[in-house]
Design a protein around this motif. Structure first.
Motif, short mmCIF file in Angstrom:
data_model
loop_
_atom_site.label_atom_id
_atom_site.label_comp_id
_atom_site.label_asym_id
_atom_site.label_seq_id
_atom_site.Cartn_x
_atom_site.Cartn_y
_atom_site.Cartn_z
N LEU A 56 0.83 -1.21 0.00
CA LEU A 56 0.00 0.00 0.00
C LEU A 56 0.86 1.25 0.00
CD1 LEU A 56 -2.78 -1.11 2.50
CD2 LEU A 56 -3.01 -0.79 0.03
N CYS A 57 1.98 1.22 0.70
CA CYS A 57 2.91 2.36 0.65
C CYS A 57 3.37 2.60 -0.78
CB CYS A 57 4.11 2.11 1.57
SG CYS A 57 3.76 2.30 3.33
N ASP A 58 3.73 1.53 -1.49
CA ASP A 58 4.15 1.66 -2.89
C ASP A 58 3.00 2.21 -3.74
OD1 ASP A 58 6.63 0.69 -2.29
OD2 ASP A 58 6.21 -1.36 -2.93
N ARG A 59 1.79 1.69 -3.52
CA ARG A 59 0.64 2.08 -4.33
C ARG A 59 0.29 3.56 -4.16
NH1 ARG A 59 -3.18 -2.08 -3.11
NH2 ARG A 59 -1.79 -3.26 -4.46
N TYR A 60 0.44 4.06 -2.94
CA TYR A 60 0.04 5.44 -2.67
C TYR A 60 1.23 6.41 -2.60
CZ TYR A 60 -4.67 3.75 -1.82
OH TYR A 60 -5.91 3.18 -1.97
N GLY A 61 2.40 5.93 -3.01
CA GLY A 61 3.55 6.83 -3.10
C GLY A 61 4.08 7.29 -1.76
N ILE A 62 4.00 6.44 -0.74
CA ILE A 62 4.47 6.78 0.60
C ILE A 62 5.80 6.08 0.85
CG2 ILE A 62 3.97 6.56 3.08
CD1 ILE A 62 0.96 6.63 2.21
N SER A 63 6.84 6.84 1.15
CA SER A 63 8.17 6.27 1.29
C SER A 63 8.29 5.44 2.56
CB SER A 63 9.23 7.38 1.33
OG SER A 63 10.51 6.84 1.59
N ASN A 64 8.73 4.20 2.41
CA ASN A 64 9.00 3.34 3.57
C ASN A 64 10.42 2.81 3.49
OD1 ASN A 64 8.65 1.66 1.39
ND2 ASN A 64 7.42 0.14 2.46
N ALA A 65 11.30 3.60 2.86
CA ALA A 65 12.68 3.16 2.66
C ALA A 65 13.40 2.96 3.98
CB ALA A 65 13.42 4.19 1.81
N HIS A 66 12.96 3.67 5.03
CA HIS A 66 13.62 3.57 6.34
C HIS A 66 13.08 2.40 7.15
CE1 HIS A 66 9.97 5.86 6.49
NE2 HIS A 66 9.94 5.95 7.80
N ARG A 67 12.20 1.60 6.59
CA ARG A 67 11.59 0.48 7.31
C ARG A 67 12.37 -0.80 7.05
NH1 ARG A 67 6.59 -3.14 6.27
NH2 ARG A 67 5.61 -3.37 8.30
N THR A 68 13.51 -0.96 7.71
CA THR A 68 14.28 -2.19 7.54
C THR A 68 13.76 -3.29 8.45
OG1 THR A 68 15.87 -1.35 9.17
CG2 THR A 68 16.36 -0.95 6.84
N LEU A 69 13.26 -2.93 9.63
CA LEU A 69 12.60 -3.86 10.54
C LEU A 69 11.22 -3.31 10.88
CD1 LEU A 69 15.50 -4.65 13.05
CD2 LEU A 69 14.54 -6.23 11.36
N HIS A 70 10.33 -4.19 11.29
CA HIS A 70 9.01 -3.75 11.74
C HIS A 70 9.14 -3.07 13.10
CE1 HIS A 70 6.18 -6.14 9.00
NE2 HIS A 70 7.39 -6.27 8.51
N GLY A 71 8.43 -1.98 13.27
CA GLY A 71 8.35 -1.30 14.56
C GLY A 71 6.94 -0.78 14.70
N ALA A 72 6.36 -0.90 15.90
CA ALA A 72 4.94 -0.56 16.07
C ALA A 72 4.66 0.90 15.76
CB ALA A 72 4.50 -0.90 17.49
N LEU A 73 5.49 1.83 16.26
CA LEU A 73 5.22 3.24 16.02
C LEU A 73 5.48 3.60 14.57
CD1 LEU A 73 4.35 5.94 17.13
CD2 LEU A 73 6.74 6.41 17.73
N LEU A 74 6.57 3.12 14.00
CA LEU A 74 6.87 3.39 12.59
C LEU A 74 5.77 2.86 11.69
CD1 LEU A 74 8.62 4.22 10.20
CD2 LEU A 74 9.88 2.07 10.45
N ASP A 75 5.31 1.63 11.96
CA ASP A 75 4.25 1.04 11.13
C ASP A 75 2.95 1.81 11.30
OD1 ASP A 75 6.11 -0.75 10.33
OD2 ASP A 75 5.17 -2.52 11.22
N ALA A 76 2.66 2.28 12.51
CA ALA A 76 1.45 3.07 12.73
C ALA A 76 1.53 4.39 11.99
CB ALA A 76 1.24 3.32 14.23
N GLU A 77 2.71 5.00 11.95
CA GLU A 77 2.88 6.27 11.22
C GLU A 77 2.68 6.05 9.73
OE1 GLU A 77 6.06 8.51 14.20
OE2 GLU A 77 6.79 7.25 12.57
N LEU A 78 3.25 4.96 9.20
CA LEU A 78 3.06 4.65 7.77
C LEU A 78 1.60 4.35 7.47
CD1 LEU A 78 6.19 2.40 7.11
CD2 LEU A 78 5.82 4.73 6.26
N LEU A 79 0.96 3.58 8.34
CA LEU A 79 -0.44 3.22 8.12
C LEU A 79 -1.34 4.46 8.19
CD1 LEU A 79 -2.57 1.08 7.61
CD2 LEU A 79 -2.69 0.68 10.08
N ALA A 80 -1.01 5.41 9.04
CA ALA A 80 -1.79 6.65 9.12
C ALA A 80 -1.75 7.38 7.78
CB ALA A 80 -1.26 7.54 10.24
N GLU A 81 -0.57 7.44 7.17
CA GLU A 81 -0.46 8.09 5.87
C GLU A 81 -1.21 7.32 4.80
OE1 GLU A 81 3.28 9.94 4.69
OE2 GLU A 81 4.16 9.24 6.57
#
Length: 238
Positions: free
Chosen positions: A138-163
């Motif tokens: 979904l990040c790829d589909r909506y043009g949201i950068s997740n290049a810094h997501r090398t490991l899963h993290g709850a806050l990082l994933d929540a921030e990406l999901l919010a976008e």
């Protein structure tokens, strides 16, 4: 409207076999705006993570050993989420773990403390049937950068999901304007009584019209069709 995007990391895949929550991350959205009032905590699960889970989140037993136990953060978490709409990707997974933790504390299931729970995985499958709908996809589909997501993290994933959620729900259900909540000042004329001659019409410039068309083209591309704003073309006065 207050919404909370929530994600967890866990020691494994099955709360019924004793797997526990080790991280909770929440991102607050009010009236479709990120507020920065987020909630994040690591948790000592009092057990080791399974090898596969550890490879995903990288949170070792040693790192978590001095973190609070779930019972110590439960009250703060409930105060934060209470009464809000909760947005989760693949909600049954996170809810299963939250409910198991609450059950250990003699508390009602998580959903009973909040307004409702919305599952973005279900929404994404309805919008994009037959396609991959993981958070990364979904990040790829909506043009949201997740290049810094090398490991899963709850806050990082929540921030990406919010976008992702804000991009995925950008459409508007109604083109009408609700004036029911507008209070008129004393002595002010009712809306319908305003003389037409007093209304000043500011027409869009050519640059503004071009920017508007570019935005509509982008929305058309995202929804793979015609966006709602093209559904009923505005009549141009002669």
């Amino acid at each position: 409207m207050r919404q909370i995007v929530l994600d967890t990391e866990t020691t494994g895949l099955n709360p019924r076999s004793g797997d526990r929550i080790i991280e909770v991350g929440c991102v607050e959205i009010v009236n479709r705006r990120l507020t920065g009032n987020n909630f994040h905590t690591y948790i000592n699960p009092e057990r080791d993570s399974e090898e596969g889970a550890l490879a995903v989140h990288g949170l070792t037993t040693e790192f978590l050993s001095d973190k609070p136990k779930f019972a110590e953060i439960a009250g703060e978490l409930l105060d934060y989420v209470r009464g809000a709409e909760i947005i989760i990707h693949n909600a049954p997974f996170d809810l299963g773990f939250l409910d198991a933790e609450f059950e250990r504390l003699g508390l009602p299931p998580f959903a009973q403390h909040v307004e409702q729970v919305s599952d973005t995985l279900v929404q994404a499958k309805e919008l994009h049937p037959g396609k991959r709908n993981s958070l990364d996809a979904l990040c790829d589909r909506y043009g949201i950068s997740n290049a810094h997501r090398t490991l899963h993290g709850a806050l990082l994933d929540a921030e990406l999901l919010a976008e992702v959620y804000l991009a995925m729900t950008r459409g508007q259900n109604s083109l009408s304007m609700d004036l029911g909540g507008i209070e008129q000042e004393a002595g002010a004329a009712a809306v319908e009584d305003v003389p037409l001659g007093d209304i000043v019409v500011l027409r869009a410039t050519e640059d503004e019209l071009a920017e508007h068309e570019a935005l509509l083209d982008k929305l058309d591309k995202e929804v793979k069709g015609s966006c709602v704003w093209r559904a009923q073309p505005a009549e141009i006065a002669s």
